[in-house]
Design a protein around this motif. Structure first.
Motif, PDB file in Angstrom:
ATOM      1  N   ALA A 145     -38.068  -3.660  21.529  1.00  0.00           N
ATOM      2  CA  ALA A 145     -37.560  -5.032  21.480  1.00  0.00           C
ATOM      3  C   ALA A 145     -36.976  -5.526  22.805  1.00  0.00           C
ATOM      4  O   ALA A 145     -37.297  -6.643  23.241  1.00  0.00           O
ATOM      5  CB  ALA A 145     -36.538  -5.163  20.360  1.00  0.00           C
ATOM      6  N   PRO A 146     -36.102  -4.763  23.480  1.00  0.00           N
ATOM      7  CA  PRO A 146     -35.529  -5.299  24.724  1.00  0.00           C
ATOM      8  C   PRO A 146     -36.577  -5.640  25.782  1.00  0.00           C
ATOM      9  O   PRO A 146     -36.425  -6.635  26.507  1.00  0.00           O
ATOM     10  CB  PRO A 146     -34.605  -4.178  25.200  1.00  0.00           C
ATOM     11  CG  PRO A 146     -34.240  -3.446  23.955  1.00  0.00           C
ATOM     12  CD  PRO A 146     -35.493  -3.470  23.122  1.00  0.00           C
ATOM     13  N   ALA A 147     -37.621  -4.826  25.870  1.00  0.00           N
ATOM     14  CA  ALA A 147     -38.667  -5.111  26.857  1.00  0.00           C
ATOM     15  C   ALA A 147     -39.394  -6.402  26.512  1.00  0.00           C
ATOM     16  O   ALA A 147     -39.727  -7.201  27.398  1.00  0.00           O
ATOM     17  CB  ALA A 147     -39.656  -3.943  26.923  1.00  0.00           C
ATOM     18  N   GLY A 148     -39.656  -6.638  25.227  1.00  0.00           N
ATOM     19  CA  GLY A 148     -40.319  -7.871  24.817  1.00  0.00           C
ATOM     20  C   GLY A 148     -39.459  -9.091  25.066  1.00  0.00           C
ATOM     21  O   GLY A 148     -39.947 -10.131  25.540  1.00  0.00           O
ATOM     22  N   VAL A 149     -38.173  -8.974  24.755  1.00  0.00           N
ATOM     23  CA  VAL A 149     -37.250 -10.087  24.995  1.00  0.00           C
ATOM     24  C   VAL A 149     -37.164 -10.382  26.492  1.00  0.00           C
ATOM     25  O   VAL A 149     -37.239 -11.541  26.927  1.00  0.00           O
ATOM     26  CB  VAL A 149     -35.857  -9.754  24.427  1.00  0.00           C
ATOM     27  CG1 VAL A 149     -34.812 -10.767  24.914  1.00  0.00           C
ATOM     28  CG2 VAL A 149     -35.892  -9.732  22.903  1.00  0.00           C
ATOM     29  N   ALA A 150     -37.011  -9.333  27.295  1.00  0.00           N
ATOM     30  CA  ALA A 150     -36.875  -9.525  28.740  1.00  0.00           C
ATOM     31  C   ALA A 150     -38.131 -10.134  29.347  1.00  0.00           C
ATOM     32  O   ALA A 150     -38.058 -10.994  30.236  1.00  0.00           O
ATOM     33  CB  ALA A 150     -36.555  -8.193  29.415  1.00  0.00           C
ATOM     34  N   SER A 151     -39.292  -9.704  28.864  1.00  0.00           N
ATOM     35  CA  SER A 151     -40.546 -10.249  29.376  1.00  0.00           C
ATOM     36  C   SER A 151     -40.649 -11.745  29.105  1.00  0.00           C
ATOM     37  O   SER A 151     -41.019 -12.532  29.994  1.00  0.00           O
ATOM     38  CB  SER A 151     -41.717  -9.503  28.745  1.00  0.00           C
ATOM     39  OG  SER A 151     -42.952 -10.056  29.142  1.00  0.00           O
ATOM     40  N   ALA A 152     -40.306 -12.145  27.879  1.00  0.00           N
ATOM     41  CA  ALA A 152     -40.379 -13.568  27.528  1.00  0.00           C
ATOM     42  C   ALA A 152     -39.366 -14.381  28.310  1.00  0.00           C
ATOM     43  O   ALA A 152     -39.661 -15.495  28.778  1.00  0.00           O
ATOM     44  CB  ALA A 152     -40.154 -13.739  26.024  1.00  0.00           C
ATOM     45  N   ALA A 153     -38.161 -13.842  28.480  1.00  0.00           N
ATOM     46  CA  ALA A 153     -37.125 -14.566  29.211  1.00  0.00           C
ATOM     47  C   ALA A 153     -37.477 -14.693  30.694  1.00  0.00           C
ATOM     48  O   ALA A 153     -37.286 -15.753  31.305  1.00  0.00           O
ATOM     49  CB  ALA A 153     -35.780 -13.866  29.051  1.00  0.00           C
ATOM     50  N   ARG A 154     -38.027 -13.618  31.245  1.00  0.00           N
ATOM     51  CA  ARG A 154     -38.404 -13.670  32.663  1.00  0.00           C
ATOM     52  C   ARG A 154     -39.495 -14.714  32.886  1.00  0.00           C
ATOM     53  O   ARG A 154     -39.468 -15.448  33.878  1.00  0.00           O
ATOM     54  CB  ARG A 154     -38.876 -12.289  33.128  1.00  0.00           C
ATOM     55  CG  ARG A 154     -39.336 -12.288  34.588  1.00  0.00           C
ATOM     56  CD  ARG A 154     -39.461 -10.888  35.147  1.00  0.00           C
ATOM     57  NE  ARG A 154     -40.370 -10.044  34.380  1.00  0.00           N
ATOM     58  CZ  ARG A 154     -40.649  -8.780  34.724  1.00  0.00           C
ATOM     59  NH1 ARG A 154     -40.081  -8.229  35.779  1.00  0.00           N
ATOM     60  NH2 ARG A 154     -41.492  -8.080  33.993  1.00  0.00           N
ATOM     61  N   ALA A 155     -40.441 -14.796  31.943  1.00  0.00           N
ATOM     62  CA  ALA A 155     -41.506 -15.796  32.064  1.00  0.00           C
ATOM     63  C   ALA A 155     -40.940 -17.214  32.037  1.00  0.00           C
ATOM     64  O   ALA A 155     -41.530 -18.135  32.616  1.00  0.00           O
ATOM     65  CB  ALA A 155     -42.521 -15.616  30.944  1.00  0.00           C
ATOM     66  N   ALA A 156     -39.794 -17.362  31.371  1.00  0.00           N
ATOM     67  CA  ALA A 156     -39.153 -18.680  31.299  1.00  0.00           C
ATOM     68  C   ALA A 156     -38.148 -18.893  32.422  1.00  0.00           C
ATOM     69  O   ALA A 156     -37.484 -19.945  32.478  1.00  0.00           O
ATOM     70  CB  ALA A 156     -38.449 -18.839  29.954  1.00  0.00           C
ATOM     71  N   GLY A 157     -38.012 -17.901  33.309  1.00  0.00           N
ATOM     72  CA  GLY A 157     -37.102 -18.040  34.446  1.00  0.00           C
ATOM     73  C   GLY A 157     -35.641 -17.890  34.077  1.00  0.00           C
ATOM     74  O   GLY A 157     -34.757 -18.409  34.771  1.00  0.00           O
ATOM     75  N   ILE A 158     -35.346 -17.140  32.997  1.00  0.00           N
ATOM     76  CA  ILE A 158     -33.977 -16.988  32.522  1.00  0.00           C
ATOM     77  C   ILE A 158     -33.500 -15.562  32.770  1.00  0.00           C
ATOM     78  O   ILE A 158     -34.211 -14.594  32.480  1.00  0.00           O
ATOM     79  CB  ILE A 158     -33.884 -17.335  31.022  1.00  0.00           C
ATOM     80  CG1 ILE A 158     -34.312 -18.790  30.812  1.00  0.00           C
ATOM     81  CG2 ILE A 158     -32.471 -17.121  30.493  1.00  0.00           C
ATOM     82  CD1 ILE A 158     -34.426 -19.192  29.363  1.00  0.00           C
ATOM     83  N   ILE A 196     -42.988  -6.234  18.560  1.00  0.00           N
ATOM     84  CA  ILE A 196     -42.003  -7.171  19.106  1.00  0.00           C
ATOM     85  C   ILE A 196     -42.619  -8.554  19.294  1.00  0.00           C
ATOM     86  O   ILE A 196     -41.966  -9.576  19.069  1.00  0.00           O
ATOM     87  CB  ILE A 196     -41.382  -6.639  20.425  1.00  0.00           C
ATOM     88  CG1 ILE A 196     -40.283  -7.585  20.916  1.00  0.00           C
ATOM     89  CG2 ILE A 196     -42.434  -6.416  21.479  1.00  0.00           C
ATOM     90  CD1 ILE A 196     -39.147  -7.811  19.941  1.00  0.00           C
ATOM     91  N   ASP A 197     -43.893  -8.621  19.671  1.00  0.00           N
ATOM     92  CA  ASP A 197     -44.551  -9.928  19.825  1.00  0.00           C
ATOM     93  C   ASP A 197     -44.594 -10.672  18.496  1.00  0.00           C
ATOM     94  O   ASP A 197     -44.310 -11.871  18.422  1.00  0.00           O
ATOM     95  CB  ASP A 197     -45.982  -9.751  20.355  1.00  0.00           C
ATOM     96  CG  ASP A 197     -46.021  -9.225  21.778  1.00  0.00           C
ATOM     97  OD1 ASP A 197     -44.953  -9.150  22.414  1.00  0.00           O
ATOM     98  OD2 ASP A 197     -47.119  -8.881  22.249  1.00  0.00           O
ATOM     99  N   VAL A 198     -44.960  -9.944  17.447  1.00  0.00           N
ATOM    100  CA  VAL A 198     -45.032 -10.552  16.115  1.00  0.00           C
ATOM    101  C   VAL A 198     -43.658 -11.033  15.677  1.00  0.00           C
ATOM    102  O   VAL A 198     -43.475 -12.160  15.222  1.00  0.00           O
ATOM    103  CB  VAL A 198     -45.563  -9.539  15.078  1.00  0.00           C
ATOM    104  CG1 VAL A 198     -45.614 -10.175  13.694  1.00  0.00           C
ATOM    105  CG2 VAL A 198     -46.935  -9.038  15.475  1.00  0.00           C
ATOM    106  N   MET A 199     -42.673 -10.159  15.831  1.00  0.00           N
ATOM    107  CA  MET A 199     -41.342 -10.483  15.328  1.00  0.00           C
ATOM    108  C   MET A 199     -40.679 -11.614  16.109  1.00  0.00           C
ATOM    109  O   MET A 199     -39.963 -12.438  15.537  1.00  0.00           O
ATOM    110  CB  MET A 199     -40.460  -9.234  15.332  1.00  0.00           C
ATOM    111  CG  MET A 199     -40.890  -8.189  14.312  1.00  0.00           C
ATOM    112  SD  MET A 199     -41.104  -8.848  12.635  1.00  0.00           S
ATOM    113  CE  MET A 199     -39.432  -9.395  12.266  1.00  0.00           C
ATOM    114  N   LEU A 200     -40.910 -11.695  17.402  1.00  0.00           N
ATOM    115  CA  LEU A 200     -40.351 -12.817  18.156  1.00  0.00           C
ATOM    116  C   LEU A 200     -40.919 -14.133  17.649  1.00  0.00           C
ATOM    117  O   LEU A 200     -40.202 -15.137  17.538  1.00  0.00           O
ATOM    118  CB  LEU A 200     -40.620 -12.648  19.656  1.00  0.00           C
ATOM    119  CG  LEU A 200     -39.848 -11.523  20.358  1.00  0.00           C
ATOM    120  CD1 LEU A 200     -40.166 -11.516  21.851  1.00  0.00           C
ATOM    121  CD2 LEU A 200     -38.344 -11.644  20.148  1.00  0.00           C
TER     122      LEU A 200
END
Length: 374
Positions: free
Chosen positions: A303-316, A268-272
């Motif tokens: 994928a959902p965990a990777g997306v959520a992790s990135a979004a949470r880091a951005a405060g979204i 998921i990191d690569v694909m994002l």
């Protein structure tokens, strides 16, 4: 509104998920500004996600897992980045329905698909592995790329993991020279080693039709394969057998690490990165992610965990849609997902749920919009 969801396996592609969610949202909030980045974690659906992101579609006729020819797709971008998904060539979907080949299924076609990407001009390859029908340690793939795996009489060993016990010598010197100048990233959500109780045969062999006896044969075969490769490639072959990702897709991860000098990264990191998720996230104020089943596996590199992790880091804020939900609210919250909307809450019959996934997903998206957007 950014929709960054994976496929609902067996019912909707990631692109279709985004389309149905968008339709449902706009019924409640007409004119809503929606962007979509269909995502994948390196498994089946990875090539489709790359094509949705603007990569160019290429096809190649390759050897399927049982030796029959199949048509496989890969994706290529103008900068020379290719996305090659091993399931396109060597996946379970290419087996006759209900007929497995745990001992003889080969990754040879995956090697042919990698060659096709090189021929098309690829200079870096994201190699997504998952959904395989095979447990051959990547021997077939490496053979297609020029390696030689011979028995005591100097003849090529048979296909699949079942042929590896006869392996006497390995020669990697004939590997396509272009590989040395190609940056290859092994993208997988699986961090298992090659063999042992957490290895490829024990954990994933039964999903490919392997009996307990087959699992024992395959585990010993892959251990022998690693020993022979250590004689051919040196100590790194033994080290790679224990490395995270070596057990991915029936051990093709191991073949990629040893023979292709691939670097392992969570899929998921690569694909994002490849799909341009970060720029899309920078424009978003709300994120919807999801996949067919939100369960314990989701929390381990899906994928959902990777997306959520990135979004949470951005405060979204992040919510999810899914076919079925098997995680408690606390686990969702810990993963950065505020709430999940499951199709099974709308239709309890699983078969009907899959058959009518699109309309049900639109209804779920309407509920989501009423809860969060009005």
């Amino acid at each position: 509104m950014l929709i960054a969801a994976d496929k609902f396996k067996g019912s909707l592609t990631a692109v279709e998920v985004a389309e149905h969610v968008t339709a449902g949202l706009r019924r409640v909030v007409p004119g809503l500004d929606v962007a979509a980045v269909p995502v994948a974690d390196g498994g089946d659906g990875t090539t489709a996600a790359a094509l949705a992101a603007g990569f160019t579609r290429h096809e190649a006729r390759v050897t399927g897992p049982t030796g029959e020819p199949v048509t496989a797709t890969f994706a290529l971008r103008e900068d020379g980045t290719a996305v090659v998904e091993m399931a396109e060539a060597s996946g379970l979907q290419h087996l006759p329905k209900g007929v497995f080949a745990p001992l003889t299924a080969t990754t040879y076609g995956t090697g042919e698909l990698l060659l096709a990407a090189l021929d098309a001009g690829a200079t870096s390859i994201v190699f997504g592995v998952g959904g395989s029908a095979t447990t051959d340690g990547g021997a077939g793939m490496l053979a297609a790329l020029g390696a030689r795996f011979l028995d005591a009489d100097g003849a090529p060993v048979g296909p699949g993991g079942g042929g590896l016990p006869e392996l006497a010598t390995a020669d990697l010197s004939g590997l396509d020279p272009r590989l040395a100048g190609t940056d290859i990233v092994l993208a997988s959500d699986v961090d298992n080693p090659l063999t042992g109780p957490k290895g490829a045969p024990a954990v994933y062999g039964p999903q490919k039709g392997a009996s307990p006896e087959d699992v024992a044969v395959l585990d010993a075969a892959l251990a022998h394969f690693a020993e022979v490769l250590e004689r051919a490639a040196g100590p790194k072959a033994a080290e790679h057998a224990l490395a995270p990702g070596a057990g991915a897709a029936g051990g093709i991860g191991y073949g990629a690490l040893v023979g292709l000098d691939a670097a392992f990264r969570p899929g998921i990191d690569v694909m994002l990165d490849v799909l341009g998720f970060a720029p899309a996230l920078a424009r978003a104020t709300f994120v919807i992610t999801g996949e067919g089943s939100l369960d314990e596996q989701t929390l381990h590199g899906k994928a959902p965990a990777g997306v959520a992790s990135a979004a949470r880091a951005a405060g979204i804020e992040v919510v999810a849609v899914c076919g079925r939900l098997q995680l408690p609210q606390e686990a969702l919250a810990a993963a950065g997902i505020r709430r999940a909307y499951a199709l099974t809450d709308l239709e309890s019959d699983p078969a009907r749920c899959m058959a009518e996934a699109g309309p049900l997903l639109e209804r779920a998206a309407e509920s989501l919009a009423r809860d969060f957007l009005v």
